[in-house]
Motif scaffolding. Structure first.
Motif, PDB file in Angstrom:
ATOM      1  N   UNK A   1      -7.908  -4.135 -13.071  1.00 19.42           N
ATOM      2  CA  UNK A   1      -7.989  -4.307 -11.627  1.00 19.42           C
ATOM      3  C   UNK A   1      -7.451  -3.075 -10.912  1.00 19.42           C
ATOM      4  N   UNK A   2      -8.162  -2.613  -9.905  1.00 17.50           N
ATOM      5  CA  UNK A   2      -7.795  -1.417  -9.145  1.00 17.50           C
ATOM      6  C   UNK A   2      -7.801  -1.740  -7.651  1.00 17.50           C
ATOM      7  N   UNK A   3      -6.737  -1.314  -6.969  1.00 19.85           N
ATOM      8  CA  UNK A   3      -6.737  -1.434  -5.509  1.00 19.85           C
ATOM      9  C   UNK A   3      -7.671  -0.369  -4.937  1.00 19.85           C
ATOM     10  N   UNK A   4      -8.505  -0.756  -3.993  1.00 22.15           N
ATOM     11  CA  UNK A   4      -9.385   0.236  -3.372  1.00 22.15           C
ATOM     12  C   UNK A   4      -9.250   0.168  -1.855  1.00 22.15           C
ATOM     13  N   UNK A   5      -9.502   1.317  -1.222  1.00 21.19           N
ATOM     14  CA  UNK A   5      -9.313   1.425   0.208  1.00 21.19           C
ATOM     15  C   UNK A   5     -10.617   1.351   0.979  1.00 21.19           C
ATOM     16  N   UNK A   6     -10.530   1.660   2.254  1.00 22.72           N
ATOM     17  CA  UNK A   6     -11.682   1.505   3.136  1.00 22.72           C
ATOM     18  C   UNK A   6     -12.800   2.489   2.808  1.00 22.72           C
ATOM     19  N   UNK A   7     -12.447   3.672   2.309  1.00 21.91           N
ATOM     20  CA  UNK A   7     -13.502   4.637   2.020  1.00 21.91           C
ATOM     21  C   UNK A   7     -14.348   4.172   0.839  1.00 21.91           C
ATOM     22  N   UNK A   8     -13.706   3.639  -0.202  1.00 24.02           N
ATOM     23  CA  UNK A   8     -14.457   3.085  -1.326  1.00 24.02           C
ATOM     24  C   UNK A   8     -15.258   1.863  -0.892  1.00 24.02           C
ATOM     25  N   UNK A   9     -14.686   1.067   0.015  1.00 25.34           N
ATOM     26  CA  UNK A   9     -15.422  -0.086   0.538  1.00 25.34           C
ATOM     27  C   UNK A   9     -16.709   0.365   1.225  1.00 25.34           C
TER      28      UNK A   9
ATOM     29  N   UNK B   1     -13.269   6.975  -8.283  1.00 20.21           N
ATOM     30  CA  UNK B   1     -12.621   6.141  -9.298  1.00 20.21           C
ATOM     31  C   UNK B   1     -12.502   4.706  -8.833  1.00 20.21           C
ATOM     32  N   UNK B   2     -12.071   4.493  -7.593  1.00 21.45           N
ATOM     33  CA  UNK B   2     -11.892   3.141  -7.073  1.00 21.45           C
ATOM     34  C   UNK B   2     -13.223   2.384  -7.030  1.00 21.45           C
ATOM     35  N   UNK B   3     -14.269   3.059  -6.578  1.00 18.33           N
ATOM     36  CA  UNK B   3     -15.565   2.394  -6.472  1.00 18.33           C
ATOM     37  C   UNK B   3     -16.122   2.056  -7.846  1.00 18.33           C
TER      38      UNK B   3
ATOM     39  N   UNK C   1       0.826  -1.197   0.000  1.00 15.93           N
ATOM     40  CA  UNK C   1       0.000   0.000   0.000  1.00 15.93           C
ATOM     41  C   UNK C   1       0.864   1.252   0.000  1.00 15.93           C
ATOM     42  N   UNK C   2       1.968   1.223   0.756  1.00 11.79           N
ATOM     43  CA  UNK C   2       2.871   2.382   0.779  1.00 11.79           C
ATOM     44  C   UNK C   2       3.452   2.612  -0.606  1.00 11.79           C
ATOM     45  N   UNK C   3       3.860   1.532  -1.260  1.00 14.94           N
ATOM     46  CA  UNK C   3       4.422   1.660  -2.599  1.00 14.94           C
ATOM     47  C   UNK C   3       3.409   2.202  -3.596  1.00 14.94           C
ATOM     48  N   UNK C   4       2.132   1.919  -3.358  1.00 14.14           N
ATOM     49  CA  UNK C   4       1.077   2.399  -4.259  1.00 14.14           C
ATOM     50  C   UNK C   4       0.616   3.809  -3.910  1.00 14.14           C
ATOM     51  N   UNK C   5       1.236   4.438  -2.906  1.00 17.09           N
ATOM     52  CA  UNK C   5       0.889   5.806  -2.549  1.00 17.09           C
ATOM     53  C   UNK C   5      -0.367   5.933  -1.720  1.00 17.09           C
ATOM     54  N   UNK C   6      -0.738   4.890  -1.009  1.00 17.86           N
ATOM     55  CA  UNK C   6      -1.981   4.927  -0.241  1.00 17.86           C
ATOM     56  C   UNK C   6      -1.901   5.920   0.904  1.00 17.86           C
TER      57      UNK C   6
ATOM     58  N   UNK D   1      -6.666   3.779   3.126  1.00 21.92           N
ATOM     59  CA  UNK D   1      -7.893   4.574   3.080  1.00 21.92           C
ATOM     60  C   UNK D   1      -8.306   4.830   1.629  1.00 21.92           C
ATOM     61  N   UNK D   2      -7.357   5.311   0.845  1.00 20.10           N
ATOM     62  CA  UNK D   2      -7.589   5.517  -0.582  1.00 20.10           C
ATOM     63  C   UNK D   2      -6.226   5.631  -1.266  1.00 20.10           C
ATOM     64  N   UNK D   3      -6.224   5.448  -2.591  1.00 19.84           N
ATOM     65  CA  UNK D   3      -4.991   5.442  -3.372  1.00 19.84           C
ATOM     66  C   UNK D   3      -5.069   6.561  -4.424  1.00 19.84           C
ATOM     67  N   UNK D   4      -4.681   7.760  -4.098  1.00 18.34           N
ATOM     68  CA  UNK D   4      -4.830   8.848  -5.079  1.00 18.34           C
ATOM     69  C   UNK D   4      -3.815   8.737  -6.220  1.00 18.34           C
ATOM     70  N   UNK D   5      -4.281   8.986  -7.396  1.00 17.50           N
ATOM     71  CA  UNK D   5      -3.384   9.122  -8.539  1.00 17.50           C
ATOM     72  C   UNK D   5      -2.983  10.587  -8.647  1.00 17.50           C
ATOM     73  N   UNK D   6      -1.953  10.893  -9.443  1.00 18.17           N
ATOM     74  CA  UNK D   6      -1.506  12.291  -9.542  1.00 18.17           C
ATOM     75  C   UNK D   6      -2.667  13.227  -9.888  1.00 18.17           C
ATOM     76  N   UNK D   7      -2.795  14.290  -9.103  1.00 22.08           N
ATOM     77  CA  UNK D   7      -3.832  15.287  -9.353  1.00 22.08           C
ATOM     78  C   UNK D   7      -5.162  14.980  -8.708  1.00 22.08           C
ATOM     79  N   UNK D   8      -5.299  13.831  -8.054  1.00 17.22           N
ATOM     80  CA  UNK D   8      -6.576  13.453  -7.441  1.00 17.22           C
ATOM     81  C   UNK D   8      -6.603  13.846  -5.974  1.00 17.22           C
TER      82      UNK D   8
END
Length: 1015
Positions: A858-866, A668-670, A636-641, A653-660
């Protein structure tokens, strides 16, 4: 030694080659290495060390150990300031700066001493009667009382040593010996020779207890050696034993259930800060679990009660002896010894041998009760002995000048003419009280021993035994024999069959106290000869007099605990170490109740104070609450979570992409999970392994639905209720075998549910043959959801028939080459697979899934999207849709409640009339008429668009609220009174800018028929 006028030229265990400078109240003094602050001050002729708690009377050193009631000082400054430290336990070191307490402007001239003159207006309990009116003045009264009475002031700055300066260790041993005196060392040696793992702790800087107080010329021999030499030989042998731990400067603070003891070690407090090595803590807390406990904690000498018995210079006889022999310090030049037992005779001889002029021994016992050989030695030394004589008063202000004595008649009352004897030291001994606080804390009972007039250990509910003075055995030879047998038996009970150790022979010892009766405690002598206006103190630390105790009895208090609280006897940091038995004797005499019928007051841990830093250990700052991460955390750390704390867990919690920002990332994740696939780290779900022939019965009792018909390999969703019928937790439980189940709980409820199950199994259902164990940390869990989940997972999986793999079932196989349990369970409303693999393989499987899923989106999603996905499906979160007042019926989950079962936790509460009301708050869906308005969670729901003046009737509140990317609008869940009967109605949400219309809907917004999750 002109700088230390009361220091002996020779003798003592101090190192005279190492002078140590220190300061007290701003004045510079010098002592020697091995001195305590108390012994060094006495060596320098300082008698006045404190002011008393309530009356601000001058006070001096009374004892030589942890029982010291007067000599409380503050050491250090600024952030290192530590108040209420006993001068008798502070080891001096270069740079030590100590100050007296509870005085202004100085110790010598304290304006608070006015309270002593006003004492007739300040009896026990006066603050409960005097400061009643006017009520509004109480804040002023409180400030005044706190300023006038009290002890030291704690530091207001953060402790710079907090964290690394305090250490904690969890250890286990076969035998723990508390107390390193003669009996403690004997018991340790006996247990160690049997092969047991032994720990021995002693609160003094040197292990040895009373053995350290024998004079150089004393004729006592233990096994043919002097007491000091015998001690040294025993410690040398213990040092050679690999399984023996000796802990000096260590106080046993508490004895808990299951032989779990807490020890507080002062590791480097005796060293100047600059001398403490890197990584060496100030203090260490030992948390010890042991099979056997041997209590060898010794005994406290009791003072005598007479008028003005608190002057500086009035000291316990054995303390005066200890200062002379152990520290080479004379507590006075001319001494009077007042006693009612034999041990003071030994003190008189040792004081005389050390250079103190002992004018007389006043023994309250009648002639003929003197201790034989010791009496002859005293007479030979030229010391006058007067039987049937008692001290009835003293002269002096800031130090003792003289004592007044009178003869006692056959009834023990003063009858003769008063005599005045000049003296600057009055060594008193009113008997000995075994130190039994740990015994009581360990659920041991006490019995009153008429021989010594004090409580002694009786029965013990745990695996423990008391020896030596702690058991009321004061004869040294008998104590050593008792301790040797106790050490052998403790080791044998722990499983070690060694040979019993023969105790060494003791020659020429007569220092132990002889019988002393309760009559010696009665302070009638304090009121003789016009002494009615004088104070006779029972509890020196709390300024409690005999009059205070009598007043409490006149006020109607009879129970010892009530008298304690009314008068404050035995409270505070002292806990009545030297006062309690004397107080009980007064209560007994005044109320006509035998002393043996009065129980001692409760001993509360810690008996000797322990600093908050020691108790906290390293659990401060970031370590205050343990931070737990999953095996997938690095992914998760490597993915910028970004992470959120859920209980102690750090969850992605969530995985923001640049600018998000967060909102864009969650949308996006949901949406990606609904359209393709999403991967969630679900490791933190509580996982409990349940096994046993009665496992099904346990589930039937703790869940609302039935479990007998659940087939092996199938899963079922269940609700747990509290005894009040309210939803406590939920989760999916799967049957792994006939008597084997895998239960999941909410992340935050895992520990609570496990403790809940254990409580019922241990206290209410002990006959159930079932075991429960947490396996949360054993498994890494990944939840793969979405229409393309199967396409991603199937190529990576071996041994699983996906065509036959139904929703709410289990299949076992291998994923990415790793053994795995796959559960078809969905919390998103999409076809989902919860992949459980051994925790150490979690990272490997996560990366394999992400690589295999990349072509499928496939997209990793965090607890907020869950949370968003489950809200679209109308799934609840315990603690969000529930608040301790919500039942399964309120949630619309009555299908999960099997009222045909004979019983389950909370069942009867569901039949209460209040539970059947139609206007209870019920879970519903909410849609704002403005689709772009996302309600705040917790917002109140009202009936009218125009809110009247408060109070306003509230219909309910919003529990969850999101913007749904699948629906392109806002959605919410809420609890509304009679909500299911209001479907289609419009109510209003009360926001800060006014009310907004909201339509009540069913709580399921996406796929109401469940086709997706079964696909």
């Amino acid at each position: 030694m002109t700088g230390q006028p009361f220091r002996r030229q020779t003798g003592g265990r101090i190192d005279r080659t190492r002078p140590v400078p220190f300061r007290f109240d701003g004045r510079a003094f010098e002592g020697f290495a091995g001195d305590t602050l108390a012994s060094a001050l006495l060596a320098n002729g300082v008698r006045l060390v404190a002011r008393s708690f309530k009356y601000h009377r001058p006070r001096g050193i009374v004892s030589a150990g942890a029982e010291e009631p007067n000599g409380l000082v503050t050491i250090g400054d600024g952030a290192w300031r530590e108040p209420n430290v006993r001068a008798t336990q502070v080891e001096i070191h270069d740079g030590l700066d100590a100050v007296s307490q509870n005085r202004w402007p100085s110790l010598g001239f304290d304006t608070g001493g006015l309270a002593d003159r006003l004492s007739p207006l300040l009896p026990a309990g006066f603050y409960n009667k005097t400061f009643m009116w006017p009520a509004g003045a109480w804040p002023f009264y409180e400030r005044m009382i706190r300023r006038m009475a009290g002890l030291g002031q704690a530091a207001t700055l953060a402790d710079p040593d907090l964290g690394p300066g305090y250490e904690q260790r969890h250890v286990w041993c076969d035998v723990l010996v508390v107390g390193g005196g003669a009996a403690g060392l004997m018991a340790t040696l006996a247990a160690a020779r049997s092969g047991a793992r032994v720990m021995v702790c002693d609160e003094q800087a040197e292990v040895g207890g009373g053995l350290l107080a024998y004079g150089a010329g004393d004729g006592t021999r233990i096994g043919g050696r002097s007491p000091g030499a015998w001690r040294d030989d025993v410690l040398a042998e213990l040092d050679r034993q690999p399984d023996v731990t000796v802990l000096p400067r260590t106080t046993a603070a508490a004895w808990h259930h299951g032989n779990y003891l807490v020890l507080a070690e002062r590791v480097s407090d005796h060293l100047p800060p600059a001398a403490r090595g890197d990584g060496v803590p100030r203090q260490r807390l030992w948390l010890v679990r042991t099979r056997q406990v041997i209590l060898a904690s010794g005994a406290h000498e009791r003072p005598l009660i007479f008028a003005d018995n608190d002057r500086p210079g009035v000291m316990l006889a054995d303390a005066a002896r200890t200062y002379a022999n152990r520290y080479g310090v004379l507590a006075g030049r001319r001494a009077i010894v007042a006693t009612g037992n034999d041990s003071a005779y030994r003190a008189a001889l040792d004081l005389q041998a050390a250079g103190v002029a002992v004018a007389a021994i006043f023994d309250m016992r009648p002639a003929g009760s003197e201790p034989g050989g010791l009496a002859r030695q005293v007479t030979a030394a030229g010391i006058v002995v007067r039987h049937g004589t008692a001290v009835v008063g003293s002269h002096g202000r800031k130090s003792l000048k003289a004592v007044r004595v009178r003869q006692l008649d056959s009834a023990g009352q003063p009858s003769g003419a008063e005599e005045v004897w000049p003296a600057d030291l009055l060594a008193v001994s009113g008997g000995w009280t075994p130190v039994v606080h740990l015994w009581s804390q360990g659920r041991g009972t006490l019995r009153h021993d008429e021989t010594i007039g004090a409580p002694v250990p009786a029965r013990m509910a745990q695996a423990g035994r008391a020896v030596g003075a702690a058991a009321g055995t004061f004869d040294l030879g008998a104590a050593l024999a008792e301790a040797a047998m106790a050490g052998h038996r403790a080791a044998a009970a722990a499983g070690f069959d060694g040979t019993a150790l023969a105790p060494p022979a003791v020659e020429n010892d007569s220092a132990g106290p002889a019988p002393v009766g309760p009559a010696l405690f009665v302070p009638a002598i304090a009121r003789a000869g016009g002494e009615e206006g004088r104070k006779a103190f029972v509890d020196l630390q709390n300024d409690v007099t005999d009059k205070d105790l009598k007043l409490a009895l006149r006020e109607g208090y009879r129970a010892t605990e009530h008298v304690k609280r009314y008068t404050t006897t035995g409270m505070g940091t002292d806990q009545g170490k030297t006062a309690n038995v004397n107080a009980l004797a007064i209560i007994a005499e005044q109320s006509g109740v035998p002393l043996s019928d009065l129980p001692p007051t409760t001993f509360r841990p810690p008996y000797t104070p322990v600093t908050f830093g020691t108790l906290a250990g390293s659990r401060v700052g970031p370590l205050f609450d343990a931070e737990r991460t999953t095996p997938l955390h690095v992914c998760h750390v490597a993915a910028g979570a970004h992470f959120e704390p859920v209980g102690q867990w750090q969850r992605a919690w969530f995985y923001p992409e640049p600018g998000e920002d967060m909102a864009a990332a969650v949308q996006r994740e949901a949406l990606a999970t609904r359209r393709a696939a999403g991967l969630l780290d679900a490791t933190t779900l509580g996982k409990i392994d349940i096994q046993g022939p009665d496992a099904v019965e346990l589930l039937n009792r703790v869940y609302t639905n039935g479990w007998s018909t659940l087939a092996v390999g199938r899963a079922r969703y269940g609700l747990m209720l509290g005894e009040d019928g309210m939803v406590m937790d939920d989760g999916v439980t799967t049957r792994l075998g006939e008597h084997h189940f895998h239960m999941t709980t909410t992340t935050g409820g895992a520990a609570r549910v496990l403790a809940w199950l254990e409580e019922w199994l241990q206290t209410e259902w002990p006959a159930l043959r079932v075991h429960v164990a947490s396996v949360t940390e054993q498994w890494a869990v990944m939840s793969l959801s979405g229409p393309k989940a199967r396409a991603i997972l199937e190529p990576l999986t071996e041994g699983v028939d996906f065509a036959a793999f139904r929703h709410m079932s289990l299949s076992e196989g291998r994923v990415a080459g790793v053994p795995a349990r796959l559960f078809r369970v969905s919390f998103t409303g999409e076809a989902s697979y919860e992949i459980n693999v051994p925790a150490s393989w979690g990272r490997h499987v996560w990366q394999a899934l992400m690589e295999a899923g990349a072509p499928h989106g496939l997209t990793a999603y965090g607890t907020e999207a869950m949370h968003l996905l489950r809200a679209e499906k109308g799934y609840i979160i315990v603690g969000q849709e529930t608040d301790g007042t919500v039942t399964p019926l309120d949630l619309g989950l009555e299908r999960l409640v099997n009222l045909n079962k004979p019983d389950f936790i909370g069942r009867r509460s569901l039949f209460r009339a209040d539970m059947q009301r139609e206007d209870r708050k019920q879970l519903v869906g909410l849609q704002t008429l403005d689709p772009d308005l996302v309600l705040e969670e917790g917002v109140h729901l009202v009936a009218e668009a125009t809110v009247p003046e408060p109070p306003v009737a509230m219909l309910g509140h919003v529990t969850s609220s999101y913007r749904s990317p699948s629906l392109g609008r806002s959605i919410a869940l809420g609890l509304v009174k009679g909500g299911r009967a209001r479907l289609g109605q419009t109510i209003h949400a009360a926001l800060a800018d006014g009310t907004h219309p909201v339509q009540i809907t069913t709580p399921v917004f996406v796929d109401p028929d469940g086709e997706r999750l079964r696909g």
